[in-house]
Scaffold this active site. Structure first.
Site, PDB file in Angstrom:
ATOM      1  N   GLU A 112     -18.532  -7.938  50.575  1.00 53.06           N
ATOM      2  CA  GLU A 112     -19.520  -7.300  49.710  1.00 53.06           C
ATOM      3  C   GLU A 112     -19.683  -8.183  48.482  1.00 53.06           C
ATOM      4  OE1 GLU A 112     -16.744  -5.079  50.375  1.00 53.06           O
ATOM      5  OE2 GLU A 112     -17.675  -3.835  51.905  1.00 53.06           O
ATOM      6  N   TYR A 124     -22.408 -17.909  49.846  1.00 51.06           N
ATOM      7  CA  TYR A 124     -22.145 -17.252  51.131  1.00 51.06           C
ATOM      8  C   TYR A 124     -23.208 -17.615  52.165  1.00 51.06           C
ATOM      9  CZ  TYR A 124     -18.935 -14.563  48.217  1.00 51.06           C
ATOM     10  OH  TYR A 124     -17.943 -14.191  47.345  1.00 51.06           O
TER      11      TYR A 124
END
Length: 174
Positions: A112, A124
């Protein structure tokens, strides 16, 4: 004990008891709901938890952790002290944790991230994570949504494809 890996001017190693206070200090400096020193210390020696640090000139510059269960992993923390940013330390930590998790059988990795944390989201995405959902108002201080991101290793597709397709050639041993 796992050997230390050298990478230009810094070292990557598994989190040690001696590094826990430095990791907790970085965590407290960067996060509004930080893990405690005890929380980090409690992960030491757990088979299903991996934490790696990067040290520069003997000082902890950043860390990354992951919990493993079955064939999945969940990134718990990725942090680099402000004075060490811009050196690709977060990228190297993330790649190290992902590789170690895969060696231990992880086929998917989840995390998250705050929806407004563009640098982390970019990191990411660069590593192959994709957004698969949103958790509304997940974070507090300040309030923010969490993007749920996932990475799947390529070999999972090869395995699923192989299992799904009937073999084109049958071999018969005589």
């Amino acid at each position: 004990m796992e050997p230390q890996l050298q990478q230009t001017d810094f070292a990557i190693l598994k989190l040690t008891k001696e590094q826990v206070p430095a990791v907790a200090r970085i965590e407290a400096e960067l996060f509004s709901a930080p893990w405690s020193e005890k929380a980090f210390a409690d992960t030491l020696g757990m088979e299903h938890v991996l934490f790696y640090t990067v040290s520069v000139d003997g000082r902890v510059a950043g860390y990354c952790g992951i919990y493993l269960a079955a064939d999945e992993g969940e990134i718990t923390n990725v942090a680099v002290a402000p004075e060490y940013r811009g050196r690709k330390i977060a990228q190297i930590l993330l790649q190290t944790v992902m590789a170690r998790a895969h060696q231990k059988g992880a086929q998917r990795i989840f995390l998250e991230v705050r929806s407004r944390n563009d640098p982390a989201i970019g990191l990411y995405q660069k590593q192959g994570f994709r957004t698969i959902g949103t958790r509304k108002n997940y974070y507090q201080y300040p309030q923010d949504d969490a993007l749920v991101m996932m990475y799947e290793y390529a070999d999972i597709y090869i395995k699923q494809q192989h299992e799904a397709e009937p073999p084109a050639i049958k071999y018969i041993d005589k």
